[in-house]
Design a protein around this motif. Structure first.
Motif, PDB file in Angstrom:
ATOM      1  N   ASN A   6    -100.155   0.542 -13.432  1.00 27.50           N
ATOM      2  CA  ASN A   6    -100.108   1.993 -13.554  1.00 27.50           C
ATOM      3  C   ASN A   6    -100.355   2.650 -12.202  1.00 27.50           C
ATOM      4  O   ASN A   6     -99.612   3.527 -11.764  1.00 27.50           O
ATOM      5  N   MET A   7    -101.387   2.157 -11.516  1.00 29.37           N
ATOM      6  CA  MET A   7    -101.720   2.727 -10.208  1.00 29.37           C
ATOM      7  C   MET A   7    -100.602   2.434  -9.207  1.00 29.37           C
ATOM      8  O   MET A   7    -100.204   3.300  -8.423  1.00 29.37           O
ATOM      9  N   ALA A   8    -100.069   1.197  -9.268  1.00 28.94           N
ATOM     10  CA  ALA A   8     -99.037   0.818  -8.311  1.00 28.94           C
ATOM     11  C   ALA A   8     -97.762   1.632  -8.511  1.00 28.94           C
ATOM     12  O   ALA A   8     -97.101   1.999  -7.543  1.00 28.94           O
ATOM     13  N   ILE A   9     -97.423   1.936  -9.761  1.00 30.42           N
ATOM     14  CA  ILE A   9     -96.219   2.737 -10.007  1.00 30.42           C
ATOM     15  C   ILE A   9     -96.333   4.082  -9.313  1.00 30.42           C
ATOM     16  O   ILE A   9     -95.405   4.557  -8.653  1.00 30.42           O
ATOM     17  N   PHE A  10     -97.502   4.708  -9.429  1.00 30.33           N
ATOM     18  CA  PHE A  10     -97.642   6.056  -8.893  1.00 30.33           C
ATOM     19  C   PHE A  10     -97.815   6.074  -7.375  1.00 30.33           C
ATOM     20  O   PHE A  10     -97.531   7.074  -6.739  1.00 30.33           O
ATOM     21  N   LEU A  11     -98.317   4.961  -6.815  1.00 30.51           N
ATOM     22  CA  LEU A  11     -98.550   4.974  -5.375  1.00 30.51           C
ATOM     23  C   LEU A  11     -97.459   4.246  -4.597  1.00 30.51           C
ATOM     24  O   LEU A  11     -97.520   4.172  -3.376  1.00 30.51           O
ATOM     25  N   ALA A  12     -96.446   3.708  -5.304  1.00 30.58           N
ATOM     26  CA  ALA A  12     -95.402   2.969  -4.609  1.00 30.58           C
ATOM     27  C   ALA A  12     -94.588   3.897  -3.717  1.00 30.58           C
ATOM     28  O   ALA A  12     -94.271   5.019  -4.100  1.00 30.58           O
ATOM     29  N   ALA A  13     -94.261   3.407  -2.525  1.00 37.36           N
ATOM     30  CA  ALA A  13     -93.481   4.222  -1.604  1.00 37.36           C
ATOM     31  C   ALA A  13     -92.043   3.746  -1.505  1.00 37.36           C
ATOM     32  O   ALA A  13     -91.219   4.414  -0.905  1.00 37.36           O
ATOM     33  N   ASP A  14     -91.743   2.560  -2.051  1.00 32.12           N
ATOM     34  CA  ASP A  14     -90.340   2.149  -2.024  1.00 32.12           C
ATOM     35  C   ASP A  14     -89.945   1.612  -3.394  1.00 32.12           C
ATOM     36  O   ASP A  14     -90.789   1.332  -4.244  1.00 32.12           O
ATOM     37  N   TRP A  15     -88.622   1.489  -3.587  1.00 33.94           N
ATOM     38  CA  TRP A  15     -88.111   1.171  -4.916  1.00 33.94           C
ATOM     39  C   TRP A  15     -88.496  -0.228  -5.359  1.00 33.94           C
ATOM     40  O   TRP A  15     -88.711  -0.482  -6.548  1.00 33.94           O
ATOM     41  N   ILE A  16     -88.578  -1.189  -4.403  1.00 32.79           N
ATOM     42  CA  ILE A  16     -88.897  -2.572  -4.785  1.00 32.79           C
ATOM     43  C   ILE A  16     -90.308  -2.629  -5.363  1.00 32.79           C
ATOM     44  O   ILE A  16     -90.539  -3.183  -6.440  1.00 32.79           O
ATOM     45  N   THR A  17     -91.268  -1.992  -4.664  1.00 32.68           N
ATOM     46  CA  THR A  17     -92.647  -1.981  -5.159  1.00 32.68           C
ATOM     47  C   THR A  17     -92.702  -1.303  -6.518  1.00 32.68           C
ATOM     48  O   THR A  17     -93.335  -1.789  -7.448  1.00 32.68           O
ATOM     49  N   LEU A  18     -92.006  -0.169  -6.612  1.00 33.16           N
ATOM     50  CA  LEU A  18     -92.002   0.566  -7.873  1.00 33.16           C
ATOM     51  C   LEU A  18     -91.446  -0.297  -8.992  1.00 33.16           C
ATOM     52  O   LEU A  18     -91.993  -0.362 -10.083  1.00 33.16           O
ATOM     53  N   PHE A  19     -90.360  -1.024  -8.678  1.00 33.41           N
ATOM     54  CA  PHE A  19     -89.717  -1.804  -9.724  1.00 33.41           C
ATOM     55  C   PHE A  19     -90.596  -2.977 -10.162  1.00 33.41           C
ATOM     56  O   PHE A  19     -90.688  -3.280 -11.349  1.00 33.41           O
ATOM     57  N   ILE A  20     -91.260  -3.617  -9.178  1.00 31.60           N
ATOM     58  CA  ILE A  20     -92.163  -4.727  -9.541  1.00 31.60           C
ATOM     59  C   ILE A  20     -93.257  -4.203 -10.470  1.00 31.60           C
ATOM     60  O   ILE A  20     -93.522  -4.762 -11.538  1.00 31.60           O
ATOM     61  N   ALA A  21     -93.869  -3.086 -10.074  1.00 29.64           N
ATOM     62  CA  ALA A  21     -94.946  -2.513 -10.891  1.00 29.64           C
ATOM     63  C   ALA A  21     -94.419  -2.117 -12.263  1.00 29.64           C
ATOM     64  O   ALA A  21     -95.075  -2.320 -13.286  1.00 29.64           O
ATOM     65  N   TRP A  22     -93.197  -1.593 -12.267  1.00 27.69           N
ATOM     66  CA  TRP A  22     -92.576  -1.138 -13.523  1.00 27.69           C
ATOM     67  C   TRP A  22     -92.408  -2.319 -14.482  1.00 27.69           C
ATOM     68  O   TRP A  22     -92.687  -2.223 -15.676  1.00 27.69           O
ATOM     69  N   GLU A  23     -91.943  -3.458 -13.927  1.00 25.76           N
ATOM     70  CA  GLU A  23     -91.739  -4.637 -14.766  1.00 25.76           C
ATOM     71  C   GLU A  23     -93.063  -5.190 -15.273  1.00 25.76           C
ATOM     72  O   GLU A  23     -93.181  -5.556 -16.444  1.00 25.76           O
ATOM     73  N   VAL A  24     -94.084  -5.225 -14.396  1.00 25.83           N
ATOM     74  CA  VAL A  24     -95.410  -5.706 -14.828  1.00 25.83           C
ATOM     75  C   VAL A  24     -95.905  -4.824 -15.959  1.00 25.83           C
ATOM     76  O   VAL A  24     -96.386  -5.298 -16.995  1.00 25.83           O
TER      77      VAL A  24
END
Lengths: 294, 629
Positions: B117-135
């Motif tokens: 949850n925290m990583a989704i909101f603090l991600a600065a690029d799409w790859i990080t966002l997508f990894i967090a999204w999948e988790v």
């Protein structure tokens, strides 16, 4: 200061509402070719009810009945009445008024259904269903008036209608007024939209379990509600007023129109009310809205 | 600091899992403590808008993969409030899970989910966002269905729709990389790059936006993806439903504000788009999707008899309000939409916490089997009451402030029909909210529930906190609206003018404190009137008006006198020919897919002949393709 004003307005609204109820009973009786009670009967009723013993089922019931009255009295504080408002800073914000009113409805609904009588709850279920019927055309009308005035303040609505009868919204937007008057009929719970009280079917619905003081509070709430809802119609369509006497007179006319229909109509089934409102008043209100925005 | 706290989260999840089955309270207390720590970390990061972290992972075929985190105003706002609300909910979980069997996995996965949850909101690029999204997707899937039959079915709706959305997002992310003029995974850069690409190929920009929106809408259950919350939110563990309905459903709308809104705004500024009242046509259409979601969610909630499903439909309706407001793209709309997201997170998690408390004591979910619990569980009742007042948008609770802003946004932008749709949904909200209040807490108490008590004190703590938050956010909306103003300013718009208690719009002004004072004053007046007159007498619940009959003579019990089943039957009948719950269509798709796959697998399973034919056929096709190629 605000407390004094609030007390004056609350007392005024209850007094006027009770007077309307009394005159209304006489008026209906004459249409029915009965003699009818004296016009001060409602005052006597309230005093009598407050002096009688009452019953309560639990604290939620007491709390709900209080909340019902509080919601209506609080809403009156936001409505401009003959140029005066208790809360001046708000200038009659119509959306806040429409939402604040529901505190009263919710409180009354909560209080009577806490009593555990199924008749009361059936009445509330009917009232809420009908609310979905009449609120929609009414809101469309309000939205079209907001569009014309470019403001959602009742004070601005009233100001835009100043300067004679030809500037009143009833003349400029007659279709909107028709919808408003019909919605008022349903808001007040007058026939043909009185399925929620329906004395012969569900033993007066919400009122079934109220007695003594509780019934008295319910009576006072209904009086305040009559005052509030007719005041809304007067502010929206009849140009408000400069003095309180003229304002109350206009309210009385609006109330009498509603009563005249009440005296001669039978009762609709409540789902038919919803269907009817979604057909005719809805269509009229949409036409009015299209006329305004096009 | 962000990666450190995420690492700590993973370690704590591992610790929580290996503690074993015995000390349940310890595991859930660790969870609460971790969330308190994460909230503190986020609080300490407030105001550091240039803070960023970057970690190189590996590079593959010229594409450099890295983890990037940054504190943006939008991301911080969502991260902080979701973590804080999660912390409040977790206090409830400590006591609730003492009696549960499957809580070990739930706890460990939920800890991972809090990190995601925290990583989704603090991600600065799409790859990080997508990894967090999948988790986030798979952890929540396993929390919803810890091996229970009903919840497995429900979670599959959720999982398949999430997968669909996630793959659409993945395609869009690669497409962004493939466009030469964009060619980046950085979120902010990709928005500006894509906006410039509008003049080259508007169609591909719209398709990319739609692919992202598929991901966001399926997550936020916007029409036509609206059926899954009523399945998944209802069947999830009772203490996870508040999180699911209050927080997780908002990821989609966060994505909209993160990517779609700035993209549309940039396109409008470049002046290349068709607009209606200053709103791009596609955004206007999307606003209608929100309005339709609101109305459908409301009508389905009115027809529902299961209390958790009712609350889930109500969530769908509220997402509709927020989505409509956000797609108006004006400062008022964005402020109202984001504020409604936060308000909804607070009041809906409190509603679900109250329902979880009811279920904790009664083990019932069908509303007609409950009733009269207000006197038995007064704190739960008050929480639920304040929650529904907020949800109905009645002043002075927090829901009214954001609903008021949404109305102002729609009226100021001159969309009368959208306003009407939202008003229909909002009036319908009274119907289902009151129905839930009545059926669960008012009316007659069934005899088999006469021994029910209030929940233990630990479970009451989140309720007290929630009630306080609902009132304070309603009376002092400025404290929340100021950071939202920062978000709106970061999007390049003029923030809505607010003070601590006042909100200004083009059409009118509202003073929350004055509204609250008037509320208190009118209550005092009613109380004074109540004190006048003779004292009331208390009577038994069954001692009601029954037209002179003695109920005992007819064997009438309290359950018979509780009017709750088919509460709005005539109303539901009006909609019986209109299919609003698209679950049927999804079920059809599932059934057809199953039939097809069974036919397909049957070829291999039962007949060597068939399998041989397929095999030979495939070889032939490959050979032919080889010849031609």
């Amino acid at each position: 200061m605000i407390v004094v004003k609030f007390i004056i307005f609350s007392a005024l609204s209850v007094a006027v509402g009770l007077l309307f109820m009394g005159i209304g009973r006489k008026y209906t009786a004459r249409i029915h070719r009965r003699y009818g009670p004296p016009f001060w009967q409602s005052y006597i009723d309230v005093i009598k009810l407050f002096s009688k013993k009452s019953i309560s089922h639990n604290w939620v019931m007491d709390f709900g009945i209080m909340m019902g009255l509080a919601g209506i009295l609080g809403t009156i504080a936001f409505v401009p009445i003959a140029g005066h408002t208790v809360v001046d800073s708000m200038q009659g914000n119509i959306i806040i008024i429409l939402y604040f009113m529901t505190i009263g409805y919710l409180g009354m609904a909560m209080g009577v259904s806490a009593s555990g009588n199924p008749n009361a709850t059936i009445g509330i279920a009917r009232a809420l269903t009908m609310m979905l019927g009449y609120e929609i055309p009414f809101v469309i009308v309000v939205v079209s008036l907001i569009f014309v005035n470019k403001s959602s303040l009742l004070a601005d609505f009233v100001a835009s209608q100043s300067g004679g009868i030809l500037h009143w919204n009833i003349v400029r937007y007659p279709l909107a007024y028709i919808v408003g008057q019909i919605s008022l009929q349903a808001m007040l719970g007058e026939k043909p939209f009185d399925a929620m009280v329906a004395p012969s079917e569900i033993a007066s619905g919400p009122m079934v379990e109220l007695s003594g003081k509780m019934m008295g509070l319910g009576f006072v709430q209904h009086a305040a509600q009559i005052f509030l809802e007719t005041a809304l119609i007067v502010d929206l369509f009849l140009g408000g007023a400069s003095t309180i006497w003229v304002f109350v007179l206009k309210q009385f006319v609006v109330f009498l129109i509603a009563l005249s229909f009440n005296a001669v109509f039978p009762r609709f089934r409540f789902e038919d009310v919803v269907k009817w409102f979604w057909r005719w008043p809805f269509a009229i209100s949409i036409i009015q809205l299209l006329l305004v925005i096009l | 600091m962000i990666l450190t706290s995420l690492t700590i989260t993973v370690v704590v999840a591992f610790v929580a899992a290996v503690i074993g089955t015995k000390p349940k309270w310890l595991r859930w207390t660790i969870f609460s403590a971790l969330l308190a720590y994460l909230s503190w970390v986020l609080w300490s990061l407030y105001g550091r808008w240039d803070y960023a972290e970057s970690y190189r992972l590996f590079s593959l075929g010229g594409v450099k993969f890295s983890l990037n985190f940054a504190i943006t105003k939008l991301g911080w706002f969502f991260a902080f409030f979701t973590t804080l609300i999660n912390f409040v909910i977790s206090i409830f979980s400590i006591r609730k899970n003492l009696a549960e069997r499957d809580e070990l996995g739930i706890c460990a996965l939920w800890i991972l989910l809090a990190g995601a949850n925290m990583a989704i909101f603090l991600a600065a690029d799409w790859i990080t966002l997508f990894i967090a999204w999948e988790v986030m997707t798979w952890t929540s899937y396993f929390i919803i269905t810890p091996g229970w039959k009903n919840s497995f079915r429900a979670a599959n709706y959720y999982f398949l729709l999430s997968m669909l959305g996630a793959y659409a997002m993945l395609v869009a992310i690669w497409w962004l990389w493939a466009i030469p003029s964009v060619h980046t995974f950085n979120i902010a850069q990709s928005i500006s790059g894509l906006a410039n690409y509008w003049s080259v190929s508007p169609t591909s920009v719209v398709i990319i936006a739609i692919l992202f929106l598929l991901g966001f809408f399926s997550k936020s259950s916007v029409f036509p993806f609206h059926p899954w919350p009523s399945e998944a939110h209802a069947e999830a563990p009772d203490d996870f439903s508040p999180y699911l309905s209050g927080i997780m459903i908002k990821y989609g709308l966060y994505g909209v504000v993160l990517f779609v809104v700035p993209l549309f705004l940039a396109i409008v500024r470049s002046g290349g788009a068709h607009t209606i009242n200053g709103v791009p046509v596609i955004s206007y259409v999307l606003a209608w999707f929100g309005a339709i979601t609101a109305v459908i969610g409301t009508i389905l909630a009115i027809m529902e008899n299961d209390m958790k499903r009712l609350a889930a439909w109500s969530t769908v309706a509220n997402i509709g309000y927020a989505a409509t407001a956000i797609f108006i793209l004006t400062p008022l709309g964005l402020t109202g939409g984001i504020f409604h997201i936060v308000n909804h997170a607070v009041f809906k998690s409190m509603i679900f916490v109250a329902l979880a408390a009811v279920k904790f004591r009664t083990h019932e979910r069908q509303m007609h089997r409950l009733g009269g619990l207000a006197t038995k569980m007064p704190i739960t009742f008050l929480t639920f009451l304040l929650g529904i007042i907020a949800a109905a948008g009645i002043p002075p609770m927090n829901g009214y402030a954001s609903k008021w802003l949404i109305y102002q946004a729609l009226l100021a932008a001159k969309f009368p029909f959208l306003t009407t749709m939202i008003f229909i949904a909002s009036t319908g909200a009274f119907m289902y909210l009151f129905r839930a209040l009545h059926s669960i807490f008012l009316g007659q108490l069934p005899e088999r529930l006469s021994g029910v008590r209030e929940v233990p004190f630990i479970m009451q703590i989140p309720m007290y906190l929630g009630m306080l938050a609902m009132i304070l956010m309603g009376v002092f909306p400025g404290y929340i609206l100021k950071p939202i103003g920062g978000i709106v300013a970061a999007l390049g718009l003029e923030p809505v003018k607010v003070t601590t208690t006042k909100m200004f719009s083009v059409l009118s002004v509202v003073d929350s404190l004055a509204v609250y004072n008037m509320f208190a004053l009118s209550f005092a007046a009613a109380f004074v009137l109540y004190l006048i007159g003779k004292a009331r007498r208390k009577v038994a619940p069954l001692d009601t008006y029954t037209a002179g009959q003695n109920p005992a003579d007819f064997g009438v019990t309290t359950e018979m006198l509780h009017f709750a089943y088919k509460f709005y039957a005539p109303f539901s009948k009006m909609f019986k020919n209109i299919r609003l719950n698209y679950k049927v269509y999804y079920d059809d798709i599932a059934k057809n897919t199953q039939v097809f796959s069974e036919w397909f697998s049957g070829i291999f399973k039962f007949s060597t002949m068939g399998a041989t034919i397929w095999f030979v056929g495939a070889i032939v096709i490959i050979i032919i393709a080889g010849w031609l190629g």
